[in-house]
Design a protein around this motif. Structure first.
Motif, short mmCIF file in Angstrom:
data_model
loop_
_atom_site.label_atom_id
_atom_site.label_comp_id
_atom_site.label_asym_id
_atom_site.label_seq_id
_atom_site.Cartn_x
_atom_site.Cartn_y
_atom_site.Cartn_z
N LEU A 29 10.25 -15.29 8.11
CA LEU A 29 10.56 -15.97 6.84
C LEU A 29 11.14 -14.98 5.84
O LEU A 29 12.10 -15.29 5.13
CB LEU A 29 9.29 -16.63 6.28
CG LEU A 29 8.79 -17.85 7.04
CD1 LEU A 29 7.42 -18.27 6.52
CD2 LEU A 29 9.78 -18.99 6.94
N TYR A 30 10.60 -13.75 5.82
CA TYR A 30 11.12 -12.74 4.90
C TYR A 30 12.55 -12.38 5.29
O TYR A 30 13.44 -12.28 4.45
CB TYR A 30 10.23 -11.49 4.96
CG TYR A 30 10.70 -10.36 4.07
CD1 TYR A 30 11.57 -9.39 4.56
CD2 TYR A 30 10.32 -10.28 2.74
CE1 TYR A 30 12.04 -8.37 3.76
CE2 TYR A 30 10.77 -9.26 1.92
CZ TYR A 30 11.63 -8.30 2.44
OH TYR A 30 12.09 -7.29 1.64
N ARG B 16 18.37 -4.25 -6.60
CA ARG B 16 17.13 -3.96 -7.36
C ARG B 16 17.52 -3.47 -8.76
O ARG B 16 16.98 -3.92 -9.76
CB ARG B 16 16.34 -2.87 -6.62
CG ARG B 16 14.89 -2.73 -7.10
CD ARG B 16 14.15 -1.72 -6.25
NE ARG B 16 13.99 -2.19 -4.88
CZ ARG B 16 13.80 -1.34 -3.86
NH1 ARG B 16 13.76 -0.05 -4.06
NH2 ARG B 16 13.66 -1.79 -2.63
N ASP B 17 18.57 -2.59 -8.85
CA ASP B 17 18.97 -2.09 -10.19
C ASP B 17 19.42 -3.27 -11.04
O ASP B 17 19.08 -3.40 -12.19
CB ASP B 17 20.13 -1.07 -10.06
CG ASP B 17 19.69 0.07 -9.15
OD1 ASP B 17 18.46 0.19 -8.96
OD2 ASP B 17 20.54 0.78 -8.61
N GLN B 36 12.19 -10.04 -4.04
CA GLN B 36 11.08 -9.40 -3.32
C GLN B 36 11.63 -8.27 -2.45
O GLN B 36 12.68 -8.42 -1.81
CB GLN B 36 10.37 -10.42 -2.43
CG GLN B 36 9.17 -9.84 -1.69
CD GLN B 36 8.57 -10.81 -0.69
OE1 GLN B 36 9.06 -11.92 -0.51
NE2 GLN B 36 7.51 -10.39 -0.04
N ASN B 37 10.91 -7.16 -2.44
CA ASN B 37 11.32 -6.07 -1.55
C ASN B 37 10.20 -5.78 -0.57
O ASN B 37 9.04 -6.10 -0.81
CB ASN B 37 11.62 -4.80 -2.38
CG ASN B 37 12.85 -5.04 -3.24
OD1 ASN B 37 13.90 -5.39 -2.73
ND2 ASN B 37 12.67 -4.90 -4.55
N TRP B 38 10.55 -5.16 0.57
CA TRP B 38 9.57 -4.88 1.61
C TRP B 38 8.74 -3.67 1.20
O TRP B 38 9.20 -2.55 1.25
CB TRP B 38 10.30 -4.61 2.94
CG TRP B 38 9.36 -4.45 4.11
CD1 TRP B 38 8.79 -3.29 4.55
CD2 TRP B 38 8.88 -5.48 4.99
NE1 TRP B 38 7.98 -3.54 5.63
CE2 TRP B 38 8.03 -4.87 5.92
CE3 TRP B 38 9.11 -6.85 5.06
CZ2 TRP B 38 7.39 -5.61 6.92
CZ3 TRP B 38 8.46 -7.57 6.06
CH2 TRP B 38 7.62 -6.96 6.98
N ASN B 39 7.55 -3.93 0.67
CA ASN B 39 6.70 -2.80 0.30
C ASN B 39 5.54 -2.71 1.27
O ASN B 39 5.76 -2.79 2.47
CB ASN B 39 6.19 -3.02 -1.15
CG ASN B 39 7.36 -3.15 -2.09
OD1 ASN B 39 8.29 -2.36 -2.00
ND2 ASN B 39 7.34 -4.16 -2.95
N LEU B 53 1.34 -12.08 4.44
CA LEU B 53 1.45 -10.71 4.91
C LEU B 53 1.65 -9.76 3.72
O LEU B 53 1.46 -8.58 3.81
CB LEU B 53 2.69 -10.62 5.84
CG LEU B 53 2.90 -9.38 6.70
CD1 LEU B 53 1.78 -9.18 7.68
CD2 LEU B 53 4.23 -9.46 7.44
N PHE B 54 2.04 -10.37 2.58
CA PHE B 54 2.49 -9.57 1.44
C PHE B 54 1.48 -9.63 0.30
O PHE B 54 1.23 -10.71 -0.26
CB PHE B 54 3.85 -10.09 0.95
CG PHE B 54 4.87 -10.20 2.04
CD1 PHE B 54 5.16 -11.43 2.63
CD2 PHE B 54 5.52 -9.07 2.51
CE1 PHE B 54 6.08 -11.53 3.66
CE2 PHE B 54 6.45 -9.15 3.54
CZ PHE B 54 6.72 -10.39 4.11
N PRO B 55 0.88 -8.48 -0.06
CA PRO B 55 -0.10 -8.47 -1.16
C PRO B 55 0.46 -9.07 -2.46
O PRO B 55 -0.24 -9.77 -3.18
CB PRO B 55 -0.42 -6.99 -1.33
CG PRO B 55 -0.07 -6.36 -0.03
CD PRO B 55 1.06 -7.16 0.53
N GLU B 56 1.76 -8.86 -2.68
CA GLU B 56 2.32 -9.36 -3.95
C GLU B 56 2.40 -10.89 -3.98
O GLU B 56 2.54 -11.49 -5.04
CB GLU B 56 3.70 -8.75 -4.21
CG GLU B 56 4.77 -9.05 -3.18
CD GLU B 56 4.87 -7.98 -2.09
OE1 GLU B 56 3.86 -7.29 -1.84
OE2 GLU B 56 5.94 -7.86 -1.48
#
Lengths: 91, 68
Positions: A29-30, B16-17, B36-39, B53-56
């Motif tokens: 999905l990402y 992102r900028d 959203q970025n892959w952190n 899967l993503f804490p954010e």
């Protein structure tokens, strides 16, 4: 976190398959909105491989979970002979 | 980072900028979702339990204003 699938019980392996399958779907999905994200792509291939191995392991040790493995390696139709995953309150 | 259509020709870096620097150039009255970025990602068992899967994106509804 990396499980080695061969010493796991049926429930543990089934749980692991659920976890790793969830990660595959989340990453897919990402990637739908970030098709060029190389880090995500790398992780996707990692968990996809883990999922394939886990399902293959489950099919070899217990019974096939997916139709493409239903014929089993013993040449008989295991698909309908073995208990369904939800039998016995397993999921 | 190759250009790709996901940002209409913007590389991941300058998208992102663009988000951070020029919010004031965006027209008013519109809704914007930060990119959203892959952190960091959760461990796989925690991800399944938390439903992401993503804490954010992990924002459980707790019946009132949620702030950690």
């Amino acid at each position: 976190m990396n499980y080695s699938c061969n010493r796991m019980s049926r429930e543990q392996l089934f749980d692991w398959i659920n976890m790793v399958s969830f990660a595959v779907v989340e990453t897919a999905l990402y990637l739908d909105t970030h098709p060029c994200d190389e880090e995500a792509m790398k992780f996707y291939h990692e968990v996809l491989e883990m999922r394939k191995n886990a399902i293959m392991e489950y099919s070899n040790h217990f019974e096939p979970l997916t139709l493409d493995l239903a014929g089993g390696n013993k040449g008989k139709w295991e698909w309908v002979m073995s208990p369904w995953p939800w039998e016995g309150g397993n999921c | 980072m190759s250009d790709c259509r996901c940002n209409r020709g913007m590389t991941q870096r300058n998208s992102r900028d663009r988000n951070e620097k020029c919010m004031d150039e965006f027209p008013v009255g519109m809704a914007y979702v930060p990119w959203q970025n892959w952190n960091q990602i959760y461990e796989l068992d925690k991800a399944l339990n938390n439903g992401t899967l993503f804490p954010e994106l992990d924002k459980p509804f707790i019946g009132r204003r949620a702030c950690r």
